[in-house]
Write a protein that holds these residues in place. Structure first.
Motif, mmCIF file in Angstrom:
data_model
loop_
_atom_site.group_PDB
_atom_site.id
_atom_site.type_symbol
_atom_site.label_atom_id
_atom_site.label_comp_id
_atom_site.label_asym_id
_atom_site.label_seq_id
_atom_site.Cartn_x
_atom_site.Cartn_y
_atom_site.Cartn_z
ATOM 1 N N ASP A 1 0.815 -1.214 0.000
ATOM 2 C CA ASP A 1 0.000 0.000 0.000
ATOM 3 C C ASP A 1 0.855 1.274 0.000
ATOM 4 N N THR A 2 2.137 1.140 -0.304
ATOM 5 C CA THR A 2 3.036 2.284 -0.295
ATOM 6 C C THR A 2 2.839 3.140 -1.543
ATOM 7 N N ASN A 3 2.883 4.462 -1.364
ATOM 8 C CA ASN A 3 2.833 5.354 -2.526
ATOM 9 C C ASN A 3 4.240 5.879 -2.814
ATOM 10 N N PRO A 4 4.472 6.509 -3.971
ATOM 11 C CA PRO A 4 5.826 6.938 -4.341
ATOM 12 C C PRO A 4 6.478 7.873 -3.329
ATOM 13 N N LEU A 5 5.713 8.787 -2.730
ATOM 14 C CA LEU A 5 6.294 9.703 -1.754
ATOM 15 C C LEU A 5 6.776 8.944 -0.519
ATOM 16 N N GLN A 6 5.989 7.970 -0.080
ATOM 17 C CA GLN A 6 6.399 7.181 1.080
ATOM 18 C C GLN A 6 7.662 6.375 0.773
ATOM 19 N N TYR A 7 7.742 5.849 -0.456
ATOM 20 C CA TYR A 7 8.947 5.087 -0.817
ATOM 21 C C TYR A 7 10.162 6.007 -0.901
ATOM 22 N N ASP A 8 9.949 7.230 -1.348
ATOM 23 C CA ASP A 8 11.033 8.206 -1.375
ATOM 24 C C ASP A 8 11.565 8.442 0.035
ATOM 25 N N LEU A 9 10.661 8.525 1.003
ATOM 26 C CA LEU A 9 11.075 8.705 2.392
ATOM 27 C C LEU A 9 11.868 7.488 2.882
ATOM 28 N N VAL A 10 11.409 6.281 2.525
ATOM 29 C CA VAL A 10 12.134 5.067 2.906
ATOM 30 C C VAL A 10 13.541 5.088 2.327
ATOM 31 N N CYS A 11 13.668 5.522 1.066
ATOM 32 C CA CYS A 11 14.990 5.577 0.427
ATOM 33 C C CYS A 11 15.915 6.563 1.127
ATOM 34 N N HIS A 12 15.360 7.631 1.680
ATOM 35 C CA HIS A 12 16.194 8.567 2.443
ATOM 36 C C HIS A 12 16.660 7.935 3.756
ATOM 37 N N LEU A 13 15.833 7.084 4.335
ATOM 38 C CA LEU A 13 16.213 6.426 5.587
ATOM 39 C C LEU A 13 17.166 5.265 5.341
ATOM 40 N N VAL A 14 17.091 4.663 4.150
ATOM 41 C CA VAL A 14 17.972 3.543 3.784
ATOM 42 C C VAL A 14 18.641 3.909 2.457
ATOM 43 N N PRO A 15 19.674 4.724 2.472
ATOM 44 C CA PRO A 15 20.264 5.226 1.229
ATOM 45 C C PRO A 15 20.865 4.149 0.349
ATOM 46 N N ASP A 16 21.159 2.951 0.908
ATOM 47 C CA ASP A 16 21.703 1.878 0.078
ATOM 48 C C ASP A 16 20.739 1.473 -1.035
ATOM 49 N N LEU A 17 19.454 1.785 -0.876
ATOM 50 C CA LEU A 17 18.493 1.439 -1.920
ATOM 51 C C LEU A 17 18.820 2.136 -3.236
ATOM 52 N N ARG A 18 19.450 3.304 -3.161
ATOM 53 C CA ARG A 18 19.764 4.074 -4.363
ATOM 54 C C ARG A 18 21.260 4.133 -4.649
ATOM 55 N N ASP A 19 22.040 3.405 -3.905
ATOM 56 C CA ASP A 19 23.485 3.434 -4.091
ATOM 57 C C ASP A 19 23.896 2.324 -5.051
ATOM 58 N N PRO A 20 24.346 2.688 -6.277
ATOM 59 C CA PRO A 20 24.715 1.644 -7.244
ATOM 60 C C PRO A 20 25.893 0.798 -6.778
ATOM 61 N N GLN A 21 26.695 1.295 -5.844
ATOM 62 C CA GLN A 21 27.828 0.525 -5.341
ATOM 63 C C GLN A 21 27.422 -0.442 -4.238
ATOM 64 N N SER A 22 26.159 -0.358 -3.794
ATOM 65 C CA SER A 22 25.699 -1.231 -2.712
ATOM 66 C C SER A 22 24.572 -2.113 -3.234
ATOM 67 N N PRO A 23 24.885 -3.350 -3.653
ATOM 68 C CA PRO A 23 23.858 -4.192 -4.281
ATOM 69 C C PRO A 23 22.772 -4.654 -3.330
ATOM 70 N N ARG A 24 22.990 -4.537 -2.027
ATOM 71 C CA ARG A 24 21.986 -5.012 -1.084
ATOM 72 C C ARG A 24 21.704 -3.951 -0.027
ATOM 73 N N ALA A 25 20.444 -3.843 0.369
ATOM 74 C CA ALA A 25 20.046 -2.942 1.462
ATOM 75 C C ALA A 25 19.588 -3.821 2.615
ATOM 76 N N SER A 26 20.563 -4.397 3.327
ATOM 77 C CA SER A 26 20.258 -5.457 4.287
ATOM 78 C C SER A 26 19.561 -4.951 5.538
ATOM 79 N N GLU A 27 19.564 -3.613 5.775
ATOM 80 C CA GLU A 27 18.907 -3.123 6.977
ATOM 81 C C GLU A 27 17.417 -2.868 6.794
#
Length: 752
Positions: free
Chosen positions: A62-88
């Motif tokens: 049920d997540t919308n794009p703005l909420q996912y954007d917030l998640v990506c700010h809290l877990v920056p590995d999601l957008r880091d091409p050098q980090s293939p996994r966001a284990s947290e």
């Protein structure tokens, strides 16, 4: 359209200005401003993240794009091409239960998050809620419905029953059919008749079933209101769950309008609303008399006083004038919370609730409103205007919950399907699922943007009325949104069915048959049309035309509608997909026995397509190598993983793969076109510009084949699909002289 957009922009600007002046934010601001702050204050973002070791997001579908954007700010590995996994990051959800599209939720984000996280997804197919036979019934209904979706991005994973203790008769699913009736000449009355049959069935079952074990789930809020009224009339204890929109409820609006009118006797809107409300109950004629009692032609307390003098014989107008003058004086002398109760008493508001099935809920809402008023007035510096603003409808999305009240414990629960999500009941009745999808003058889709419906007829220069050509773009947009509604209806049906522990009663309106043709079905019911009405229904059918002990239903044998006397040729379909043109004939299917179930085959195909798309699209690659992408999209099943690896290897080791990297590409692009009255859609895997005026389409096929003979058989089957892709490209790019297409069978070594 430009005028509408200008008005929308002006409204948005005004709304933003009002919020700034009042120093207020809304629900979307809470997330948007947080994202903006973390963008602008990197140091603050690091401090926030330092306090989070692991982040889990539940109900992620049920997540919308703005909420996912917030998640990506809290877990920056999601957008880091050098980090293939966001284990947290851990996400929990079921994409088949994504039913909040109207709030901006996008089910595609679920798959994107799985890919971005990079770790292996864990599938939990076992349900400990349902009796095993009922789980099988749900699979029988939902598997074919999900497989017929145009956009098969949500594979159906069959439910497995983990429940071990249940009664011998548990696990049933029955279809309740309401036939057309002479007394139900329109959709509204037929809906009431259908829900009346559900209530009759419930009444007949109460000798063996507790009311508290029963839930009635409706597709619409209107269905909840109808069921509440009919259950009340049948003296069956119930509790209606209205859900949200507290500030929009009529009893809340009535109190708010009393405060507004007593604070400002010239508030015409509040005056009209309160005079028409149950507190005073003036008719339209009486309100017109108040309106015309002064030269201003405006509703106000002054106009009401003038009307009382001009019409002393009209007791309703005289009473309203007397009470509202008294209340205006009283509000200046009494605490607001006490004043509200005084206003309800002197207007006999409680007496208007006698016999109202919402009586307890309305009283609970008023009690909650008084608590809100009391808390607001106690704030330092708070004024009457602040109180009125606090209890006003915040925006179109009123999320405030209704007041709680202690209902009888042993009561039938009545709610919408949306409100039932996350709940479970021994017996579930699903009704009011024949309501149609969205309609409107303005439609908006990702493919075509915003379109507007134009009038069918216009006045020509000579004064004559002429027909306007059909707006094809708006018609296409309407069809696209109708398909989106069908996708959400599939998920709504799944959610409704999986609320049950032991028994499900699925209520449908029987379509009218005229001249041998079966009438239209709408909404969720359209998905069940073939299974229930056009083939031999696999479930017992209950009808309302015969009687059984304690009710008006009888179990009868399934029947098929006679469709042998159709004399009119079938109409062209409203919408087709290019992939839907490639159904495998039985003889071809028999020759190529697959190692996989249909679900596993879909999972394999999705993984291969997604991985190849990510390798070819620079925006999806995010700096990853082909091997890293292949690993990120690999299925969790070890058997599927080995086959997937072989498919990927066949493609990336081919000369075709090298050629694709030398030309401009279109990757995973949606195309739409109108062929007469039919909307044609297709998603092209990859297309490359051989030259400026020559575009070639490649379509990945992941069929489980092992020989070139099998590939040749399938080539003939898929030819209509390729032809349609070529046609769609020509519709989008008419200036391109040459469009060609090829199939690529990824299970075999690729040779050009």
């Amino acid at each position: 359209m430009r005028l509408i957009l200008d008005q929308a922009w002006s409204a948005r600007t005004y709304y933003q200005t009002e919020k700034r002046e009042l120093r207020m934010i809304d629900f979307d601001d809470m997330m948007g401003l947080c994202v903006k702050l973390m963008d602008e204050r990197k140091d603050l973002a690091r401090i926030i993240r330092s306090g989070i070791a692991y982040l889990m997001v539940d109900e992620f579908q049920d997540t919308n794009p703005l909420q996912y954007d917030l998640v990506c700010h809290l877990v920056p590995d999601l957008r880091d091409p050098q980090s293939p996994r966001a284990s947290e990051l851990f996400i929990v959800g079921d994409d088949k239960q994504s039913i909040y599209g109207f709030r901006g939720a996008d089910v595609r984000l679920f798959r994107k998050a799985v890919q971005d996280i990079g770790n292996e997804a864990v599938t939990i197919p076992t349900s400990y809620r349902m009796a095993p036979p009922l789980a099988d019934h749900v699979n029988t209904i939902c598997a074919p419905i999900f497989e017929t979706a145009l956009d098969q991005t949500i594979p159906y994973s069959p439910l497995k029953a983990g429940r071990t203790t249940y009664a011998d008769d548990a696990g049933t699913l029955s279809v309740l059919i309401t036939p057309p009736s002479d007394i139900a000449e329109d959709d509204r009355k037929l809906r009431e008749l259908e829900i009346a049959h559900v209530v009759a069935r419930i009444s007949g079952s109460l000798s063996t079933t507790r009311p508290g074990d029963i839930a009635v789930l409706s597709r619409s809020v209107a269905g909840v209101s109808i069921a509440s009224r009919l259950l009340h009339a049948a003296c069956i204890p119930f509790q209606a769950h209205g859900g949200r929109e507290f500030f929009s409820r009529p009893e809340v609006a009535d109190v708010r309008n009393v405060l507004r009118l007593c604070a400002d006797g010239g508030d015409a809107v509040a005056c009209a609303a309160i005079l028409r409300s149950p507190m005073f109950g003036l008719t339209d004629t009486e309100i017109f008399e108040v309106l015309s009692s002064t030269d201003e032609n405006r509703l106000s307390l002054t106009a009401l006083a003038a009307a009382a003098q001009q019409h002393p014989e009209n007791t309703s107008i005289v009473r309203a004038d007397l009470l509202l003058r008294q209340l205006s004086d009283a509000m200046m002398q009494m605490p607001l919370a006490l004043f509200i109760r005084h206003a309800l008493d002197v207007t006999d508001w409680h007496a208007t609730l006698v016999g109202d099935p919402r009586r307890e809920q309305a009283i609970a809402n008023v009690d909650k409103l008084i608590d809100i008023v009391r808390a607001e007035i106690q704030r330092p510096g708070s004024t009457l205007r602040d109180v009125i603003d606090r209890i006003s409808v915040p925006d179109e999305d009123d999320r405030e919950a209704e007041g709680r009240f202690e209902a009888e414990a042993n009561a039938v629960q009545v709610m919408t399907i949306h409100a039932a999500k996350g709940l479970e009941f021994p017996v579930v009745y699903i009704t009011d699922i024949s309501t149609s999808g969205r309609t409107g003058t303005i439609m908006m889709s990702e493919q075509l943007g915003a379109t507007i419906a134009l009038a069918d007829k216009v006045i020509a220069a000579d004064g004559s009325i002429v027909s306007r050509p059909r707006g094809l773009t708006h018609a296409a947009n309407t069809m696209l949104l109708k398909e989106n509604d069908r996708d959400e209806n599939r998920r709504l049906l799944y959610v409704a069915l999986t609320r049950a522990e032991d028994h499900v009663y699925l209520s449908l309106q029987k379509p009218i048959v005229k001249s041998g043709e079966v009438g239209a079905t709408k909404g969720i019911a359209e998905l069940l049309r073939t299974m229930v009405f056009e083939t031999e229904c696999p479930f017992p059918i209950l009808t309302s035309t015969d009687e059984i002990e304690g009710g008006v239903f009888e179990r009868i044998e399934p029947q098929m509608l006679d469709r042998t006397v159709v004399i009119a040729p079938p109409a062209a379909p409203e919408m087709i997909s290019a992939s839907g043109l490639a159904a495998l004939p039985d003889d071809v299917t028999a020759m190529m026995s697959s190692r996989f179930s249909s679900t596993d085959a879909m999972l394999l195909g999705t993984a291969v397509h997604d991985a190849l798309a990510a390798m070819l699209d620079a925006t999806m690659r995010n700096g990853r190598t082909d091997d890293e992408i292949a690993e990120a999209y690999a299925p969790s099943s070890s058997t599927l993983r080995s086959v997937y690896t072989e498919h990927i290897r066949n493609v990336v080791s081919s000369t075709l793969w090298s050629r694709l990297h030398t030309m401009p590409l279109l990757v995973e692009r949606d195309f739409v076109g109108l062929d007469g009255e039919t909307l044609v859609t297709g998603r092209i895997d990859v297309a490359g510009f051989i030259t400026d005026d020559h575009l070639h389409v490649w379509d990945w096929k992941t069929n489980d084949i092992s020989t070139a003979d099998h590939a040749q058989l399938l080539t003939d089957v898929y030819r209509p699909q390729l032809d349609m892709y070529v046609w769609l490209v020509k519709q989008r790019y008419p200036h391109i002289a040459t469009v060609t297409a090829s199939l690529v069978f990824t299970a075999l070594p690729i040779t050009e």
